[in-house]
Design a protein around this motif. Sequence first.
Motif, PDB file in Angstrom:
ATOM      1  N   ALA A 159       0.725  -1.344   0.062  1.00  0.00           N
ATOM      2  CA  ALA A 159      -0.038   0.144  -0.015  1.00  0.00           C
ATOM      3  C   ALA A 159       0.862   1.340   0.097  1.00  0.00           C
ATOM      4  CB  ALA A 159      -0.933   0.069   1.252  1.00  0.00           C
ATOM      5  N   VAL A 160       0.307   2.191  -0.440  1.00  0.00           N
ATOM      6  CA  VAL A 160       0.839   3.887  -0.307  1.00  0.00           C
ATOM      7  C   VAL A 160      -0.012   4.535   0.391  1.00  0.00           C
ATOM      8  CG1 VAL A 160       2.106   3.177  -2.561  1.00  0.00           C
ATOM      9  CG2 VAL A 160       0.078   4.780  -2.386  1.00  0.00           C
ATOM     10  N   LEU A 161       0.400   5.509   1.279  1.00  0.00           N
ATOM     11  CA  LEU A 161      -0.364   6.497   1.563  1.00  0.00           C
ATOM     12  C   LEU A 161       0.123   7.796   1.281  1.00  0.00           C
ATOM     13  CD1 LEU A 161      -2.215   7.420   4.135  1.00  0.00           C
ATOM     14  CD2 LEU A 161      -0.599   7.574   5.369  1.00  0.00           C
ATOM     15  N   ALA A 162      -0.545   8.086   0.290  1.00  0.00           N
ATOM     16  CA  ALA A 162      -0.213   9.275  -0.536  1.00  0.00           C
ATOM     17  C   ALA A 162      -0.735  10.864   0.526  1.00  0.00           C
ATOM     18  CB  ALA A 162      -0.846   9.602  -1.928  1.00  0.00           C
ATOM     19  N   VAL A 163       0.171  11.452   0.776  1.00  0.00           N
ATOM     20  CA  VAL A 163      -0.211  12.789   1.745  1.00  0.00           C
ATOM     21  C   VAL A 163      -0.100  13.975   1.076  1.00  0.00           C
ATOM     22  CG1 VAL A 163       0.335  13.831   3.659  1.00  0.00           C
ATOM     23  CG2 VAL A 163       1.110  11.378   3.543  1.00  0.00           C
ATOM     24  N   HIS A 164      -1.265  14.639   0.876  1.00  0.00           N
ATOM     25  CA  HIS A 164      -1.611  16.077   0.242  1.00  0.00           C
ATOM     26  C   HIS A 164      -1.092  17.060   0.926  1.00  0.00           C
ATOM     27  CE1 HIS A 164      -3.472  13.389  -2.818  1.00  0.00           C
ATOM     28  NE2 HIS A 164      -4.600  13.272  -1.890  1.00  0.00           N
ATOM     29  N   LEU A 165       0.560  17.110   1.190  1.00  0.00           N
ATOM     30  CA  LEU A 165       1.179  17.696   2.282  1.00  0.00           C
ATOM     31  C   LEU A 165       0.924  19.248   1.737  1.00  0.00           C
ATOM     32  CD1 LEU A 165       2.518  17.245   5.011  1.00  0.00           C
ATOM     33  CD2 LEU A 165       4.809  17.835   3.564  1.00  0.00           C
ATOM     34  N   TYR A 166       0.681  20.439   2.767  1.00  0.00           N
ATOM     35  CA  TYR A 166       0.382  21.715   2.619  1.00  0.00           C
ATOM     36  C   TYR A 166      -0.701  22.046   1.760  1.00  0.00           C
ATOM     37  CZ  TYR A 166       5.527  21.439   3.959  1.00  0.00           C
ATOM     38  OH  TYR A 166       6.551  20.887   4.636  1.00  0.00           O
ATOM     39  N   GLY A 167      -1.361  20.963   1.293  1.00  0.00           N
ATOM     40  CA  GLY A 167      -2.483  21.222   0.488  1.00  0.00           C
ATOM     41  C   GLY A 167      -2.120  20.976  -1.109  1.00  0.00           C
ATOM     42  N   PHE A 168      -0.940  20.510  -1.346  1.00  0.00           N
ATOM     43  CA  PHE A 168      -0.405  20.290  -2.740  1.00  0.00           C
ATOM     44  C   PHE A 168      -0.567  18.876  -3.242  1.00  0.00           C
ATOM     45  CE2 PHE A 168       2.881  19.062  -5.923  1.00  0.00           C
ATOM     46  CZ  PHE A 168       2.734  20.130  -6.899  1.00  0.00           C
ATOM     47  N   PRO A 169      -1.496  18.635  -4.302  1.00  0.00           N
ATOM     48  CA  PRO A 169      -2.020  17.031  -4.243  1.00  0.00           C
ATOM     49  C   PRO A 169      -0.807  16.245  -4.770  1.00  0.00           C
ATOM     50  CG  PRO A 169      -3.418  18.562  -5.508  1.00  0.00           C
ATOM     51  CD  PRO A 169      -2.393  19.237  -4.838  1.00  0.00           C
ATOM     52  N   ALA A 170      -0.630  15.283  -4.016  1.00  0.00           N
ATOM     53  CA  ALA A 170       0.694  13.987  -4.182  1.00  0.00           C
ATOM     54  C   ALA A 170       0.013  13.181  -5.436  1.00  0.00           C
ATOM     55  CB  ALA A 170       0.999  13.376  -3.014  1.00  0.00           C
ATOM     56  N   TYR A 171      -0.351  13.828  -6.612  1.00  0.00           N
ATOM     57  CA  TYR A 171      -0.814  12.946  -7.573  1.00  0.00           C
ATOM     58  C   TYR A 171      -0.067  13.160  -8.988  1.00  0.00           C
ATOM     59  CZ  TYR A 171      -4.361  11.003 -10.659  1.00  0.00           C
ATOM     60  OH  TYR A 171      -5.063  10.244 -11.356  1.00  0.00           O
ATOM     61  N   ASP A 172      -0.204  12.046  -9.642  1.00  0.00           N
ATOM     62  CA  ASP A 172       0.101  12.047 -11.238  1.00  0.00           C
ATOM     63  C   ASP A 172      -0.507  11.140 -12.002  1.00  0.00           C
ATOM     64  OD1 ASP A 172       2.609  10.788 -10.047  1.00  0.00           O
ATOM     65  OD2 ASP A 172       2.879  10.385 -12.108  1.00  0.00           O
ATOM     66  N   HIS A 173      -0.955  11.152 -13.082  1.00  0.00           N
ATOM     67  CA  HIS A 173      -1.851  10.051 -13.726  1.00  0.00           C
ATOM     68  C   HIS A 173      -1.111   9.075 -13.925  1.00  0.00           C
ATOM     69  CE1 HIS A 173      -5.145   8.798 -15.841  1.00  0.00           C
ATOM     70  NE2 HIS A 173      -4.628   8.422 -16.880  1.00  0.00           N
ATOM     71  N   GLU A 174       0.138   9.009 -14.565  1.00  0.00           N
ATOM     72  CA  GLU A 174       0.889   8.091 -14.987  1.00  0.00           C
ATOM     73  C   GLU A 174       1.350   7.083 -13.932  1.00  0.00           C
ATOM     74  OE1 GLU A 174       2.001  11.190 -15.440  1.00  0.00           O
ATOM     75  OE2 GLU A 174       0.936  11.300 -17.424  1.00  0.00           O
ATOM     76  N   GLY A 175       1.860   7.580 -12.960  1.00  0.00           N
ATOM     77  CA  GLY A 175       1.753   7.061 -11.398  1.00  0.00           C
ATOM     78  C   GLY A 175       0.765   6.282 -11.061  1.00  0.00           C
ATOM     79  N   TYR A 176      -0.216   6.987 -10.919  1.00  0.00           N
ATOM     80  CA  TYR A 176      -1.504   6.230 -10.555  1.00  0.00           C
ATOM     81  C   TYR A 176      -1.812   4.820 -11.051  1.00  0.00           C
ATOM     82  CZ  TYR A 176      -6.393   5.656  -9.645  1.00  0.00           C
ATOM     83  OH  TYR A 176      -7.600   5.288  -9.273  1.00  0.00           O
ATOM     84  N   GLU A 177      -1.765   5.169 -12.622  1.00  0.00           N
ATOM     85  CA  GLU A 177      -2.163   3.850 -13.507  1.00  0.00           C
ATOM     86  C   GLU A 177      -1.006   2.755 -13.259  1.00  0.00           C
ATOM     87  OE1 GLU A 177      -4.374   3.552 -15.784  1.00  0.00           O
ATOM     88  OE2 GLU A 177      -5.621   5.290 -15.286  1.00  0.00           O
ATOM     89  N   LEU A 178       0.061   3.102 -12.908  1.00  0.00           N
ATOM     90  CA  LEU A 178       1.341   2.210 -12.645  1.00  0.00           C
ATOM     91  C   LEU A 178       0.904   1.407 -11.177  1.00  0.00           C
ATOM     92  CD1 LEU A 178       4.864   3.681 -13.196  1.00  0.00           C
ATOM     93  CD2 LEU A 178       3.849   1.644 -14.319  1.00  0.00           C
ATOM     94  N   LEU A 179       0.438   2.129 -10.125  1.00  0.00           N
ATOM     95  CA  LEU A 179       0.308   1.662  -8.984  1.00  0.00           C
ATOM     96  C   LEU A 179      -0.863   0.654  -9.032  1.00  0.00           C
ATOM     97  CD1 LEU A 179       0.651   4.837  -6.601  1.00  0.00           C
ATOM     98  CD2 LEU A 179       2.280   2.597  -6.844  1.00  0.00           C
ATOM     99  N   ARG A 180      -1.933   1.182  -9.936  1.00  0.00           N
ATOM    100  CA  ARG A 180      -3.350   0.303 -10.010  1.00  0.00           C
ATOM    101  C   ARG A 180      -2.964  -1.069 -10.864  1.00  0.00           C
ATOM    102  NH1 ARG A 180      -6.051   1.479  -6.391  1.00  0.00           N
ATOM    103  NH2 ARG A 180      -7.531   2.998  -6.284  1.00  0.00           N
ATOM    104  N   GLN A 181      -2.079  -0.999 -11.806  1.00  0.00           N
ATOM    105  CA  GLN A 181      -1.619  -2.075 -12.734  1.00  0.00           C
ATOM    106  C   GLN A 181      -1.006  -3.181 -11.822  1.00  0.00           C
ATOM    107  OE1 GLN A 181       0.994  -0.902 -15.854  1.00  0.00           O
ATOM    108  NE2 GLN A 181      -0.863   0.393 -16.466  1.00  0.00           N
ATOM    109  N   ARG A 182      -0.187  -2.586 -10.600  1.00  0.00           N
ATOM    110  CA  ARG A 182       0.358  -3.505  -9.842  1.00  0.00           C
ATOM    111  C   ARG A 182      -0.404  -3.912  -8.544  1.00  0.00           C
ATOM    112  NH1 ARG A 182       6.254  -0.621  -9.616  1.00  0.00           N
ATOM    113  NH2 ARG A 182       6.650  -2.024  -7.883  1.00  0.00           N
ATOM    114  N   GLY A 183      -1.598  -3.440  -8.670  1.00  0.00           N
ATOM    115  CA  GLY A 183      -2.566  -3.925  -7.632  1.00  0.00           C
ATOM    116  C   GLY A 183      -2.220  -3.403  -6.067  1.00  0.00           C
ATOM    117  N   MET A 184      -1.621  -2.123  -6.181  1.00  0.00           N
ATOM    118  CA  MET A 184      -1.262  -1.534  -4.802  1.00  0.00           C
ATOM    119  C   MET A 184      -2.504  -0.916  -4.345  1.00  0.00           C
ATOM    120  SD  MET A 184       1.987  -1.463  -3.814  1.00  0.00           S
ATOM    121  CE  MET A 184       3.097  -1.275  -5.151  1.00  0.00           C
TER     122      MET A 184
END
Length: 373
Positions: A132-157
Amino acid sequence: MKRYHFQRLSETNSPIVRELNEAASRVIASGRYLLGEETDRFERLLADSLQMDHAVGTANGLEAIRLIFRALIEDGRISPGDKVLVPANTFIASMLPITQLGLKPQPVDPDPGTMSVNMSAFAKAADRSTKAVLAVHLYGFPAYDHEGYELLRQRGMIIVEDNAQAIGAEIFDQSHGNWRPTGSLGDASAISFYPAKNIGALGDAGAALCADSRLAGIIRELANYGGSRKYHYDYLGYNSRIDEIQAAMLCVKIPHTKEERDRREATALAYDRGITNPLITKPPRDSKFRQAWHQYVVRTDRRDEFSEYLAANGVETMIHYPVPPHRQRCYAGILTGNYPVADRLASEVLSLPIANTSADEANEISQIINRFK
Ligand SMILES: *Cc1c(COP(=O)(O)O)cnc(C)c1O
């Protein structure tokens, strides 16, 4: 000399004090102080506003994180000993419940530019024992990018969001062409309504959100001693409920989420335009995000001198955070890796006033900052 306060909660709440008083009086008169109408209304309001199907009110944000991971364990999706990736520069409350449940928090050094760990950085750091990963939107800045999200999903994370600092933040969803709130991006998300957060209760409060009704059911039971029926218990549970009075306060405040974000954005923009001192690095911006600006965090390698200079000129500041988790005594012997970026950020970051600061005041503060030599 004019004084610029970092935050005054009485000032935060004064424009809505009549509504808060009315809501508090209603709860007092109702005779129902836990698990009543206000909690139901709060949970529906929050689930709708964060676009998740289920929201469960909790005692605070740390408890929301604890309940999510404990429910994932009870649901058989993760086991004690499994690794959970977390940013190395997060607030300690992100990591404590993970550690206490026997999961292994594995810090990931943040990106020095964004001061955050996005989905691609998590995907890069994950190995075979990472569940698992705990994505922290620290200071209100989204800890997100689409490509990385897709990679994590493909790996069942499993993706859990610590949305404690980011209520109101949104990301542009490339695949659907619309904006989506942080807190709706993964399998579950935790939010805190600590009084100093962008939307704060008048005491401790939080919520756990998820898309899956089974997980939501487990979280709900766990928060109520481990059972859904009085005196019958399925799990070794906790008492982590939200109070009716806090739920009522939050029903007044949650509808102001976007207005609060936009107000903070105007102040942040005034700082962005106003600060021109080459000694000071301004916080990141990304056109794919609407940031929540929980903090406006600048950096300088002369941080302590800079904060003393600002204090001498009437500007209150704070440091988020002076000591990263891996340097805390409680984590000695547990977090043993090296996190040089987190260490450097801890010595360079300084949060400027934003919670009760207007754009005009941010301009005035910027002029003071520009005179720092
Ligand atoms: C505030 C906060 C928490 C904990 O929330 P509480 O309501 O104070 O327990 C967790 N993570 C982050 C990033 C926070 O800022």
